[in-house]
Design an enzyme around this catalytic site. Structure first.
Site, PDB file in Angstrom:
ATOM      1  N   LYS A   1     -65.132 -41.781  12.904  1.00 46.97           N
ATOM      2  CA  LYS A   1     -64.715 -42.699  11.456  1.00 46.97           C
ATOM      3  C   LYS A   1     -64.869 -43.734  11.464  1.00 46.97           C
ATOM      4  CE  LYS A   1     -59.650 -40.508  10.964  1.00 46.97           C
ATOM      5  NZ  LYS A   1     -58.829 -40.515  10.425  1.00 46.97           N
TER       6      LYS A   1
ATOM      7  N   LYS B   1     -59.344 -34.286   3.940  1.00 47.73           N
ATOM      8  CA  LYS B   1     -59.526 -35.363   2.778  1.00 47.73           C
ATOM      9  C   LYS B   1     -60.769 -36.057   2.040  1.00 47.73           C
ATOM     10  CE  LYS B   1     -54.395 -35.724   4.453  1.00 47.73           C
ATOM     11  NZ  LYS B   1     -53.772 -36.352   5.235  1.00 47.73           N
TER      12      LYS B   1
ATOM     13  N   LYS C   1     -65.816 -30.124   9.042  1.00 49.77           N
ATOM     14  CA  LYS C   1     -64.687 -29.714   8.625  1.00 49.77           C
ATOM     15  C   LYS C   1     -63.782 -30.267   7.093  1.00 49.77           C
ATOM     16  CE  LYS C   1     -61.949 -32.945  10.314  1.00 49.77           C
ATOM     17  NZ  LYS C   1     -60.778 -34.634  10.970  1.00 49.77           N
TER      18      LYS C   1
HETATM   19  P1  TYM Z   1     -54.255 -35.837   9.596  1.00 46.30           P
HETATM   20  O1  TYM Z   1     -53.401 -36.661   8.560  1.00 46.30           O
HETATM   21  O2  TYM Z   1     -55.683 -36.302  10.038  1.00 46.30           O
HETATM   22  O3  TYM Z   1     -54.331 -34.753   9.896  1.00 46.30           O
HETATM   23  C1  TYM Z   1     -52.356 -33.804   9.850  1.00 46.30           C
HETATM   24  C2  TYM Z   1     -53.237 -32.407  11.076  1.00 46.30           C
HETATM   25  O4  TYM Z   1     -54.266 -31.660  10.095  1.00 46.30           O
HETATM   26  C3  TYM Z   1     -54.413 -30.902  10.998  1.00 46.30           C
HETATM   27  N1  TYM Z   1     -55.377 -30.874  10.405  1.00 46.30           N
HETATM   28  C4  TYM Z   1     -57.303 -29.675   9.960  1.00 46.30           C
HETATM   29  N2  TYM Z   1     -56.134 -28.258  10.930  1.00 46.30           N
HETATM   30  C5  TYM Z   1     -57.646 -27.196  10.901  1.00 46.30           C
HETATM   31  N3  TYM Z   1     -58.561 -27.597  10.061  1.00 46.30           N
HETATM   32  C6  TYM Z   1     -58.669 -28.600   9.718  1.00 46.30           C
HETATM   33  N4  TYM Z   1     -59.976 -28.878   8.636  1.00 46.30           N
HETATM   34  C7  TYM Z   1     -57.786 -29.909   9.407  1.00 46.30           C
HETATM   35  N5  TYM Z   1     -57.639 -31.823   9.112  1.00 46.30           N
HETATM   36  C8  TYM Z   1     -56.641 -31.481   9.345  1.00 46.30           C
HETATM   37  C9  TYM Z   1     -54.582 -32.021  12.297  1.00 46.30           C
HETATM   38  O5  TYM Z   1     -55.183 -31.820  12.966  1.00 46.30           O
HETATM   39  C10 TYM Z   1     -53.160 -31.894  12.106  1.00 46.30           C
HETATM   40  O6  TYM Z   1     -52.229 -31.601  12.850  1.00 46.30           O
HETATM   41  N6  TYM Z   1     -53.168 -38.674  13.656  1.00 46.30           N
HETATM   42  C11 TYM Z   1     -52.650 -37.659  13.274  1.00 46.30           C
HETATM   43  C12 TYM Z   1     -51.761 -37.696  12.313  1.00 46.30           C
HETATM   44  C13 TYM Z   1     -50.664 -38.507  13.341  1.00 46.30           C
HETATM   45  C14 TYM Z   1     -49.389 -37.297  14.638  1.00 46.30           C
HETATM   46  C15 TYM Z   1     -49.324 -37.997  15.458  1.00 46.30           C
HETATM   47  C16 TYM Z   1     -49.663 -35.663  14.890  1.00 46.30           C
HETATM   48  C17 TYM Z   1     -50.100 -39.280  13.902  1.00 46.30           C
HETATM   49  N7  TYM Z   1     -49.235 -39.485  14.737  1.00 46.30           N
HETATM   50  C18 TYM Z   1     -48.191 -37.567  17.097  1.00 46.30           C
HETATM   51  C19 TYM Z   1     -48.855 -34.978  15.553  1.00 46.30           C
HETATM   52  C20 TYM Z   1     -48.526 -36.010  16.609  1.00 46.30           C
HETATM   53  C21 TYM Z   1     -53.856 -37.545  11.956  1.00 46.30           C
HETATM   54  O7  TYM Z   1     -54.457 -38.009  11.540  1.00 46.30           O
HETATM   55  O8  TYM Z   1     -53.777 -36.587  11.325  1.00 46.30           O
END
Ligand code: TYM
Length: 333
Positions: free
Chosen positions: A113, A199, A196
């Site tokens: 990132k 967004k 991947k």
């Molecule tokens: P974030 O918002 O980037 O993504 C949310 C969830 O979607 C999953 N994900 C995917 N899974 C499969 N293929 C993909 N292409 C894909 N893109 C996204 C992510 O793995 C995630 O599960 N840091 C985290 C948010 C967070 C969090 C937490 C999660 C903050 N605190 C505590 C679990 C526990 C994040 O940025 O996810």
């Protein structure tokens, strides 16, 4: 504390896509029946990069609407906003003092990132996995459903919890288990099977958004990259390098709750143009009802705010109990 408690979160940074749905939210929905679940809008994580405040406000409500539209029941789950539960930030500071710089330096997502200009990245982006550990540990979660890109952050969370327990000679923190779906842990871009689905990818053709119309879904599947070979059992072999083909098969399999092997058997010998027609139909069948419901929920902002307020209170009650104990253990009077 209950024996099975789930915490997971999603950043409210724009439209959620098929990767978020298959990698995470689908599991959230399944788990709501068997676990006590806390599902969070990770708005503090969203400000680790620069965001427009009006857009953030809008996205917080959009993401709440998406949770509900995907089938999360606000009566069964605690749906809340991270920033409204102060104990997350308090615990995050304490865990900052437990985690080691060397541990954070290994986080690959920060490297991706921050890109080539690490000096200009926010400190928040660097310490982001520590806040994530606080999100999980403040609820003493036993299980954390996430996609594969969050696996390293979960390992860090486990390391932090273990070090805290060792440093303070306690077994206070529960060590959480990641729940990562097998074949759809990483849904790939429709334009490049080595990247991947995300967004932040510039081309909207690379992803299926949960708000896409039927026509958009059809169009995106039609334009999805594939190869000229027919469908055969070799697609899933590691050495075939048919990344885009593998991705589409896995998407179909997950949407239909079947194994990729079964889908390959059903379409054996068929061309990808035939397969794409069936995939587009299946996506429309599964995603369009969600996108219709998102619109409905978005129209009732007051209701969304009410649901979040209620969730914030319930989450705060649980989180406050943990932070009081942590302060005692650490020696903060
Ligand atoms: P974030 O918002 O980037 O993504 C949310 C969830 O979607 C999953 N994900 C995917 N899974 C499969 N293929 C993909 N292409 C894909 N893109 C996204 C992510 O793995 C995630 O599960 N840091 C985290 C948010 C967070 C969090 C937490 C999660 C903050 N605190 C505590 C679990 C526990 C994040 O940025 O996810």
């Amino acid at each position: 504390m209950t024996s099975k408690r789930v915490l997971s979160g999603i950043q409210p940074t724009g439209n959620l896509h098929l990767g978020n749905y298959l990698g995470a939210i689908k599991n959230f929905v399944t788990m709501q029946n068997d676990y006590e679940c806390f599902y969070m809008l990770a708005d503090l994580h969203a400000i680790t990069v620069s965001v427009n405040p009006d857009e953030l406000r809008e996205n917080i409500l959009n993401t709440a609407a998406t949770f509900l539209a995907c089938g999360l029941d606000e009566k069964k789950n605690i749906i809340f906003c991270q920033s409204q539960v102060q104990a997350h930030s308090e615990l995050s500071w304490i865990l900052n003092c437990i985690a080691r710089v060397g541990w954070l330096n290994r986080m690959t997502q920060f490297k991706e990132k921050a890109g080539s200009n690490k000096e200009k990245a926010s400190v928040g982006l660097y310490t982001y996995p520590i806040l994530m550990a606080a999100d999980i540990l403040i609820y003493q979660a036993t299980h954390v459903p996430v996609g594969e890109d969050q696996k390293q952050h979960l390992e860090l969370c486990r390391d932090i919890a273990t070090k805290f327990n060792n440093d303070y000679k306690s077994d206070f923190f529960t060590i959480p288990e990641p729940i990562i779906p097998k074949s759809v842990a990483r849904i790939m871009s429709l334009r490049d099977g080595t990247k991947k689905m995300s967004k932040s990818e510039e081309s909207d053709l690379s992803r299926i958004n949960l708000t896409d119309s039927k026509d958009q879904i059809m169009q995106k599947v039609k334009k999805a990259k594939t190869d000229s070979e027919p469908i055969n059992e070799r697609i899933l072999a590691l050495d075939t390098k048919r990344y885009e083909a593998q991705n589409l098969i896995k998407i179909y399999a997950s949407l239909n709750s079947e194994s990729p092997e079964k889908i390959i058997k059903n379409f054996d010998g068929k061309s990808f143009s035939d397969f794409k027609n069936s995939l587009a139909e299946l996506l429309v069948e599964k995603i369009s009802p969600i996108s219709d419901k998102i619109k409905e929920y978005k129209n009732d902002k007051e209701q969304l705010i009410k649901i979040l307020k209620n969730g914030n209170e319930q989450a705060s009650n649980t989180a406050n109990k943990t932070i009081i104990e942590v302060k005692k253990i650490v020696g903060l009077i």
